[in-house]
Scaffold this motif. Structure first.
Motif, PDB file in Angstrom:
ATOM      1  N   ASN A  78      62.260   5.836   9.740  1.00  0.00           N
ATOM      2  CA  ASN A  78      63.312   5.738  10.763  1.00  0.00           C
ATOM      3  C   ASN A  78      62.947   6.485  12.037  1.00  0.00           C
ATOM      4  OD1 ASN A  78      65.752   5.768   8.184  1.00  0.00           O
ATOM      5  ND2 ASN A  78      65.364   4.078   9.565  1.00  0.00           N
ATOM      6  N   PHE A  79      62.234   7.610  11.897  1.00  0.00           N
ATOM      7  CA  PHE A  79      61.954   8.454  13.047  1.00  0.00           C
ATOM      8  C   PHE A  79      61.034   7.763  14.051  1.00  0.00           C
ATOM      9  CE2 PHE A  79      61.058  12.320  15.347  1.00  0.00           C
ATOM     10  CZ  PHE A  79      62.165  13.111  15.115  1.00  0.00           C
ATOM     11  N   TYR A  80      60.057   7.016  13.552  1.00  0.00           N
ATOM     12  CA  TYR A  80      59.046   6.444  14.446  1.00  0.00           C
ATOM     13  C   TYR A  80      59.043   4.919  14.504  1.00  0.00           C
ATOM     14  CZ  TYR A  80      56.905  11.039  14.986  1.00  0.00           C
ATOM     15  OH  TYR A  80      56.673  12.356  15.307  1.00  0.00           O
ATOM     16  N   PHE A  81      59.493   4.249  13.452  1.00  0.00           N
ATOM     17  CA  PHE A  81      59.303   2.801  13.376  1.00  0.00           C
ATOM     18  C   PHE A  81      60.610   2.018  13.341  1.00  0.00           C
ATOM     19  CE2 PHE A  81      55.669   4.800  11.108  1.00  0.00           C
ATOM     20  CZ  PHE A  81      54.720   4.555  12.087  1.00  0.00           C
ATOM     21  N   SER A  82      61.742   2.681  13.569  1.00  0.00           N
ATOM     22  CA  SER A  82      63.032   1.992  13.636  1.00  0.00           C
ATOM     23  C   SER A  82      63.572   2.047  15.048  1.00  0.00           C
ATOM     24  CB  SER A  82      64.043   2.639  12.678  1.00  0.00           C
ATOM     25  OG  SER A  82      63.807   2.258  11.358  1.00  0.00           O
ATOM     26  N   ASP A  83      64.174   0.961  15.470  1.00  0.00           N
ATOM     27  CA  ASP A  83      64.903   0.943  16.743  1.00  0.00           C
ATOM     28  C   ASP A  83      66.359   1.277  16.420  1.00  0.00           C
ATOM     29  OD1 ASP A  83      66.179   0.400  19.143  1.00  0.00           O
ATOM     30  OD2 ASP A  83      64.778  -1.208  19.662  1.00  0.00           O
ATOM     31  N   LEU A  84      66.702   2.547  16.497  1.00  0.00           N
ATOM     32  CA  LEU A  84      68.023   2.996  16.069  1.00  0.00           C
ATOM     33  C   LEU A  84      69.138   2.421  16.934  1.00  0.00           C
ATOM     34  CD1 LEU A  84      67.191   6.755  15.326  1.00  0.00           C
ATOM     35  CD2 LEU A  84      67.185   4.811  13.753  1.00  0.00           C
ATOM     36  N   SER A  85      68.866   2.208  18.197  1.00  0.00           N
ATOM     37  CA  SER A  85      69.902   1.642  19.069  1.00  0.00           C
ATOM     38  C   SER A  85      70.240   0.207  18.664  1.00  0.00           C
ATOM     39  CB  SER A  85      69.436   1.678  20.529  1.00  0.00           C
ATOM     40  OG  SER A  85      68.232   0.934  20.689  1.00  0.00           O
ATOM     41  N   LEU A  86      69.224  -0.571  18.257  1.00  0.00           N
ATOM     42  CA  LEU A  86      69.483  -1.935  17.791  1.00  0.00           C
ATOM     43  C   LEU A  86      70.301  -1.935  16.511  1.00  0.00           C
ATOM     44  CD1 LEU A  86      66.157  -3.936  18.395  1.00  0.00           C
ATOM     45  CD2 LEU A  86      68.384  -4.310  19.456  1.00  0.00           C
ATOM     46  N   LEU A  87      69.984  -1.024  15.599  1.00  0.00           N
ATOM     47  CA  LEU A  87      70.744  -0.932  14.350  1.00  0.00           C
ATOM     48  C   LEU A  87      72.195  -0.565  14.628  1.00  0.00           C
ATOM     49  CD1 LEU A  87      68.191   0.936  12.043  1.00  0.00           C
ATOM     50  CD2 LEU A  87      68.841  -1.471  11.930  1.00  0.00           C
ATOM     51  N   GLN A  88      72.407   0.377  15.543  1.00  0.00           N
ATOM     52  CA  GLN A  88      73.777   0.769  15.879  1.00  0.00           C
ATOM     53  C   GLN A  88      74.541  -0.390  16.503  1.00  0.00           C
ATOM     54  OE1 GLN A  88      74.496   4.416  17.930  1.00  0.00           O
ATOM     55  NE2 GLN A  88      72.779   5.465  16.976  1.00  0.00           N
ATOM     56  N   GLU A  89      73.885  -1.098  17.379  1.00  0.00           N
ATOM     57  CA  GLU A  89      74.538  -2.234  18.040  1.00  0.00           C
ATOM     58  C   GLU A  89      74.911  -3.314  17.027  1.00  0.00           C
ATOM     59  OE1 GLU A  89      73.469  -5.541  21.504  1.00  0.00           O
ATOM     60  OE2 GLU A  89      72.219  -3.748  21.257  1.00  0.00           O
ATOM     61  N   ALA A  90      74.002  -3.584  16.088  1.00  0.00           N
ATOM     62  CA  ALA A  90      74.285  -4.597  15.072  1.00  0.00           C
ATOM     63  C   ALA A  90      75.444  -4.164  14.177  1.00  0.00           C
ATOM     64  CB  ALA A  90      73.035  -4.851  14.233  1.00  0.00           C
ATOM     65  N   LEU A  91      75.427  -2.919  13.738  1.00  0.00           N
ATOM     66  CA  LEU A  91      76.504  -2.427  12.871  1.00  0.00           C
ATOM     67  C   LEU A  91      77.842  -2.446  13.594  1.00  0.00           C
ATOM     68  CD1 LEU A  91      74.652   0.565  11.166  1.00  0.00           C
ATOM     69  CD2 LEU A  91      75.347  -1.568  10.088  1.00  0.00           C
ATOM     70  N   HIS A  92      77.824  -2.200  14.888  1.00  0.00           N
ATOM     71  CA  HIS A  92      79.065  -2.238  15.669  1.00  0.00           C
ATOM     72  C   HIS A  92      79.650  -3.650  15.704  1.00  0.00           C
ATOM     73  CE1 HIS A  92      81.972  -0.940  18.660  1.00  0.00           C
ATOM     74  NE2 HIS A  92      81.640  -1.990  19.395  1.00  0.00           N
ATOM     75  N   THR A  93      78.789  -4.656  15.820  1.00  0.00           N
ATOM     76  CA  THR A  93      79.286  -6.044  15.850  1.00  0.00           C
ATOM     77  C   THR A  93      79.814  -6.475  14.487  1.00  0.00           C
ATOM     78  OG1 THR A  93      77.071  -6.905  15.365  1.00  0.00           O
ATOM     79  CG2 THR A  93      77.665  -6.638  17.678  1.00  0.00           C
TER      80      THR A  93
END
Length: 629
Positions: A78-93
């Protein structure tokens, strides 16, 4: 002191430190912290990795592999290979969707599945931990699948079957699961081959549209979590923008502009003065509603208050770049908040030092003290004689005919001896011992049946060091449970023997004033007395701790072992030798041994009972004195 513990999960302090070092190494973030939680996830804004307590019920090797695999996924994946902002945006939708829990779990599982392959490809040494993790989880999800099928929770069962199929475990899909799989087969196969967070979120959009045609209830179980953060605003801090549950929102819509009739629901808890004739018993949740774990509000964490205060003072960032606000949680040195703010440990930030004055001993105290001194006098004499003999032996050790040193005038041995010894050392004048001791005595309430025997050990300690002319202090410590509050925890220290009075004959009966009191905050007390020892000019410094169990104080039980271990480690780094002596209740249990090992490492002694404390202390003092002589 804690007497009883129900469903108590003790975290091995060494395991905690090992995982924390591993996380810092992989993430290259020295301020990263690690906590044990219900689920595993990365809280990157405040530099915290959460690992799941799911693994704590498994045996040692399996537990270690499972916890390490979660550290790998969060600190490297998660620290280096995840786009955390994309995950947050998807979970929000997904929140607007009928099957949002299933969508959330499928997204997080797909990301973890991808990150596992990414970690193994870059670090092949992680394969063993991930293999053990997979073996355990396959058994777990197969059991959960059978349970969900019996309860007819179809989406819960379908998620478990997806996990099993993705890890090459055959699953027979009966109706309606087979129908779900037929509709989602293509996007699920694409998820299995996804190589980035963006690709996964795009495929999930397709699944999101297909799920709208499913006439089935959403998932009820919770297996995975993700930290959905946003920059704090003033409204966040004053709770003007609380996330309201659907029930609250529906109630507000129905009552808007209408007269309402309120129905009283009597309840009872321990602070209610008098219960009503009939009442409902239920849990009262405190805090903002959130679906962080999918099951209620998030429990407040240790750094929340400090982090919130720093965030409130941060300036608003320009545009849509919130990285500046995320970094506002760090201090000037780049470390997490609270590290440099609390010199005695974050768990002791509200601890307040209180000193108790020692009274003049009564005639009864004098009589009792000399009775105890007479009882332990043979041990005192034995230790003193052994100590003096060792010093005398060192004085008489030959200092001639050495292989190195000052060159002797007898050089004829160059011709007569095959291996001549031509050197000698100059005799040094005897000096006083350059050492100092402090004895910390746990005065918690659980010492009430052990204090008389403890007094004998303290007298032995005091009289032995006085006989060999080593300055020392004896301090009792406890926390006042009655006056302890969330923002103020008074900790009392009673110095019955001070450094200045330790070698004077008239002092000693004051030891009998140490009595059982309230709780004990060991980590704070060790740090305070280590601070006093550092002010001494002696070269060798020793700190002994008498205790009878696990540290327990206000808001301290869950972190007491780790905080005390950190205090011991910090004290040793300062050059102070620290030794713990645990006084058991009749026999030495494996739990007691593990407790002391977690706190003091190998520098600890477990005493079966208080009656044997003196006999166990004698060899400890002899060993320490031999090191000094």
């Amino acid at each position: 002191m804690k007497f009883l513990s129900f469903a108590d999960t003790k975290i091995d302090a060494f395991l905690h430190m090992q995982l924390m070092d591993l996380a810092k190494t992989l993430s290259r973030d020295p301020s990263l912290e690690l906590e044990f939680s219900y689920h595993s996830y990365l809280n990157k804004p405040v530099h915290v990795i959460h690992v799941s307590q799911f693994w704590m019920t498994y045996p040692g090797p399996v537990q270690l592999h499972g916890l390490k695999s979660e550290v790998y996924l969060r600190s490297l994946g998660n620290f280096y290979f995840s786009d955390l902002s994309l995950l947050q945006e998807a979970l929000h939708t997904y929140r607007k969707e009928e099957h949002h829990q299933f969508l959330k779990h499928l997204l997080l599982f797909s990301e973890d599945y991808r990150l596992e392959k990414e970690c193994i490809a870059r670090r092949p040494g992680m394969t063993a931990s991930f293999s053990e993790r997979k073996k355990v989880l396959l058994t777990y999800y197969q059991r959960q699948l059978r349970q969900h099928l019996q309860q007819r929770k179809w989406l819960d069962a379908f998620f478990c079957s997806i996990f099993l199929l993705a890890n090459h475990r055959f699953v027979k899909l009966s109706s309606p699961l087979s129908g779900f799989y037929d509709k989602l087969r293509d996007p699920l196969l694409r998820l299995n081959r996804a190589e980035s967070t963006r690709e996964i979120t795009e495929i999930m959009q397709v699944i999101q549209n297909i799920l709208r045609d499913f006439d089935v209830l959403d998932m009820a179980a919770s297996y995975l979590s993700f930290y959905e953060s946003s920059a704090l605003t003033f409204k966040d801090l004053v709770r003007e923008n609380e996330v309201k549950t659907p029930h609250i929102m529906e109630t507000e819509e129905e009552t808007d502009g209408q007269e309402t009739e309120h129905e009283e629901m009597p309840s009872w808890h321990e602070e209610t003065s008098s219960p009503t004739d009939s009442f409902l018993q239920f849990e009262l949740d405190q805090g903002t509603s959130t679906d962080l774990l999918g099951e209620g509000g998030r429990r407040a964490e240790e750094g929340d208050q400090a982090f919130g205060a720093v965030q409130a003072g941060a300036k608003r960032s320009k545009g849509k770049d919130f990285s500046g606000e995320m970094d506002a949680g760090l201090n000037e040195k780049g470390s997490a908040p609270g590290k440099d703010v609390f010199p005695y440990g974050e768990m002791n930030r509200y601890a307040v030092e209180k000193k108790v004055e020692t009274k003049l001993p009564t005639s009864q105290d004098l009589i009792k003290y000399y009775e105890i001194k007479s009882a332990v006098q043979p041990s005192i004499s034995l230790l003193k004689q052994s100590f003096l003999k060792t010093i005398e032996h060192k004085k008489n050790v030959p200092n001639q005919d050495l292989h190195f040193g000052r060159l002797s005038k007898k050089l004829t041995r160059l011709l007569t001896d095959k291996n001549p010894r031509l050197f000698y050392k100059k005799m040094e004048s005897p000096q006083e011992l350059d050492a100092v001791f402090t004895l910390l005595v746990d005065c918690s309430a659980s010492m009430f049946d052990k204090m008389d025997e403890t007094h004998q050990a303290i007298v032995l300690f005091h009289e032995t060091l006085k006989a060999v002319r080593i300055p020392h202090s004896i301090v009792g410590f406890w926390e006042d449970a009655a006056d302890a509050k969330k923002d103020s925890q008074p900790n009392y220290f009673q110095e019955v023997i001070s450094f200045n009075h330790s070698l004077k004959n008239q002092y000693g009966p004051e030891i009998l004033q140490l009595e059982p009191q309230e709780d004990n905050r060991d980590g704070y007390s060790i740090r305070k007395k280590a601070e006093d020892l550092l002010k001494r000019k002696e070269k060798q410094k020793f700190l002994l701790v008498f205790s009878d169990g696990e540290p327990a104080a206000f808001d301290y039980e869950n972190h007491g072992i780790l905080d005390t271990h950190e205090a011991v480690t910090h004290t040793r780094k300062l050059g102070i030798e620290i030794l713990g002596m645990y006084i058991s209740n009749g026999k030495v249990t494996e739990e007691a041994q593990n407790l002391m090992k977690n706190i003091y490492g190998s520098h600890q002694v477990v005493v079966p009972s208080a009656a044997e404390l003196v006999s166990y202390l004698v060899p400890v003092l002899r060993k320490l004195l031999f090191r000094l002589s």
